[in-house]
Design an enzyme around this catalytic site. Structure first.
Site, PDB file in Angstrom:
ATOM      1  N   LYS A 225      23.005  47.473  57.660  1.00  0.00           N
ATOM      2  CA  LYS A 225      22.018  46.503  58.138  1.00  0.00           C
ATOM      3  C   LYS A 225      22.102  45.169  57.403  1.00  0.00           C
ATOM      4  O   LYS A 225      22.710  45.032  56.356  1.00  0.00           O
ATOM      5  CB  LYS A 225      20.614  47.118  58.088  1.00  0.00           C
ATOM      6  CG  LYS A 225      20.440  48.068  59.291  1.00  0.00           C
ATOM      7  CD  LYS A 225      19.052  48.585  59.466  1.00  0.00           C
ATOM      8  CE  LYS A 225      19.013  49.397  60.775  1.00  0.00           C
ATOM      9  NZ  LYS A 225      17.818  50.212  60.885  1.00  0.00           N
ATOM     10  N   ARG A 265      20.352  58.053  58.118  1.00  0.00           N
ATOM     11  CA  ARG A 265      21.091  57.823  59.371  1.00  0.00           C
ATOM     12  C   ARG A 265      22.188  56.806  59.095  1.00  0.00           C
ATOM     13  O   ARG A 265      21.891  55.682  58.722  1.00  0.00           O
ATOM     14  CB  ARG A 265      20.099  57.294  60.426  1.00  0.00           C
ATOM     15  CG  ARG A 265      20.702  56.936  61.767  1.00  0.00           C
ATOM     16  CD  ARG A 265      19.632  56.290  62.656  1.00  0.00           C
ATOM     17  NE  ARG A 265      20.142  55.956  63.978  1.00  0.00           N
ATOM     18  CZ  ARG A 265      20.831  54.847  64.262  1.00  0.00           C
ATOM     19  NH1 ARG A 265      21.078  53.963  63.325  1.00  0.00           N
ATOM     20  NH2 ARG A 265      21.256  54.636  65.489  1.00  0.00           N
TER      21      ARG A 265
HETATM   22  N1  PMM Z   1      18.075  51.540  63.632  1.00  0.00           N
HETATM   23  C1  PMM Z   1      18.891  51.333  64.688  1.00  0.00           C
HETATM   24  C2  PMM Z   1      18.958  52.267  65.720  1.00  0.00           C
HETATM   25  N2  PMM Z   1      18.220  53.399  65.688  1.00  0.00           N
HETATM   26  N3  PMM Z   1      16.650  54.767  64.602  1.00  0.00           N
HETATM   27  C3  PMM Z   1      15.820  54.980  63.580  1.00  0.00           C
HETATM   28  N4  PMM Z   1      15.075  56.109  63.543  1.00  0.00           N
HETATM   29  N5  PMM Z   1      15.686  54.092  62.565  1.00  0.00           N
HETATM   30  C4  PMM Z   1      16.402  52.933  62.531  1.00  0.00           C
HETATM   31  O1  PMM Z   1      16.219  52.126  61.593  1.00  0.00           O
HETATM   32  C5  PMM Z   1      17.299  52.668  63.607  1.00  0.00           C
HETATM   33  C6  PMM Z   1      17.398  53.626  64.637  1.00  0.00           C
HETATM   34  C7  PMM Z   1      19.719  50.085  64.732  1.00  0.00           C
HETATM   35  O2  PMM Z   1      20.968  50.268  64.134  1.00  0.00           O
HETATM   36  P1  PMM Z   1      22.359  50.547  64.939  1.00  0.00           P
HETATM   37  O3  PMM Z   1      22.337  49.702  66.179  1.00  0.00           O
HETATM   38  O4  PMM Z   1      23.409  50.166  63.995  1.00  0.00           O
HETATM   39  O5  PMM Z   1      22.440  52.002  65.276  1.00  0.00           O
END
Ligand code: PMM
Length: 303
Positions: A225, A265
């Site tokens: 991020k 994650r």
């Molecule tokens: N961030 C993204 C997508 N899904 N889900 C949860 N639970 N928490 C998060 O902070 C989150 C998420 C955005 O990141 P990406 O597009 O790199 O997957």
């Protein structure tokens, strides 16, 4: 440095004796960090299986980018992207989470074998989400969310980010329980980067103990991020590209695991799989008895 209240178990999911690793499969052409690479079913399923081979305990499948400024995909397109990948991974015995704000996608993913619904809006984007999750008896991730970010990170104004996120998540969890989702199936997530600037994200990571007081297993999603780009910026302030933030991501994984997070994650699993195992080994070497409440039932004790 103990593992404070946290970790816990999520009813309906396997249990792990350490922080679990959730690997990310974004079936999108535009996700900010890995979009475009896994944008077809076969490649996405293979990528999910590779993440499991590298140490992922769960795989989070998403078909809609949530990055600031991203336009929403329509429902039919999201279903087309997500369902075959969920089905393919579940058929291989993978514990699948579906990353969606749409009730229809959640429902069909659960029917296709998903075990967990991960909604970055915490059920706010689609009024049908909470009834659907409640009816299915599915575990549910409630992320801190202040709305869609059309036009950028417009809603990131806080006086005390940690208190406000804890209070807003608490209220959201109450609403989710009120809608019929069992308390022991609720995971909370501070939503790093969502309506938050780097200093907000860092403050939240510095106070995971406060998030643990919510009494629910905690998911930390820092992977690649913007705040990590900010931390790693060169002397001129230029951040490294998202794909060069994996070592920093693994550092956050170690911190999160040490503070009792239920799961992290991440896009790149290998280093984080090592990080959570090291954190577990260090915890196991403590000589002053069991630390914290790892393994206690979720949702025990209010704030
Ligand atoms: N961030 C993204 C997508 N899904 N889900 C949860 N639970 N928490 C998060 O902070 C989150 C998420 C955005 O990141 P990406 O597009 O790199 O997957």
């Amino acid at each position: 440095m103990s593992i404070e209240r946290g970790r816990g178990r999520v009813a309906g999911l396997p249990t792990w004796d350490r922080c679990a690793v959730m690997g990310v499969v974004n079936v999108t052409p535009d996700s900010f960090s890995d979009g475009g690479h896994w944008f077809n079913t076969t490649a996405a399923v293979k990528h999910g299986l590779d993440l499991v081979a590298e140490g992922a305990d769960l795989v989070d499948v998403g078909g809609e980018s949530t990055r600031p400024g991203a336009t929403r995909v329509d429902e039919a397109e999201e279903l087309k992207r997500v369902i075959p990948v969920v089905r393919g991974l579940a058929a291989e015995g993978v514990t699948v989470s579906v990353d969606t704000m749409r009730a229809s996608v959640a429902e069909q993913s659960l029917a296709a074998g998903a075990a967990l619904v991960n909604d970055v809006s915490g059920g706010l984007a689609d009024p049908a989400m909470l009834p659907a999750v409640a009816a299915a008896g599915a575990p549910f991730v409630v992320m801190h969310w202040r709305g869609f970010l059309a036009g950028g990170n417009v809603k990131g104004v806080y006086e005390d980010v940690v208190s406000e996120v804890v209070d807003e998540l608490h209220a959201r969890v109450e609403a989710v329980i009120e809608a019929g989702v069992a308390a022991d199936r609720i995971v909370v997530d501070p939503g790093l980067g969502f309506s938050k600037d780097p200093e907000h994200d860092l403050a939240l990571l510095a106070h995971l103990d406060r998030l643990n007081t919510l009494g629910h297993p905690l998911l930390v999603a820092a992977s690649r991020k913007r705040f990590l780009g900010h931390v790693l910026a060169d002397p001129k302030g230029a951040p490294p590209p998202a794909r060069e933030r994996d070592a920093a991501t693994a550092a956050v994984s170690a911190i999160a695991a040490q503070h009792g997070a239920w799961a992290v994650r991440v896009h790149e699993v290998r280093a984080t799989a090592d990080a959570v195992r090291v954190a577990r080994a260090v915890e196991g070497a403590r000589t002053d008895g069991p630390s914290g409440t790892a393994g206690r039932p979720a949702a025990e004790g209010a704030r």
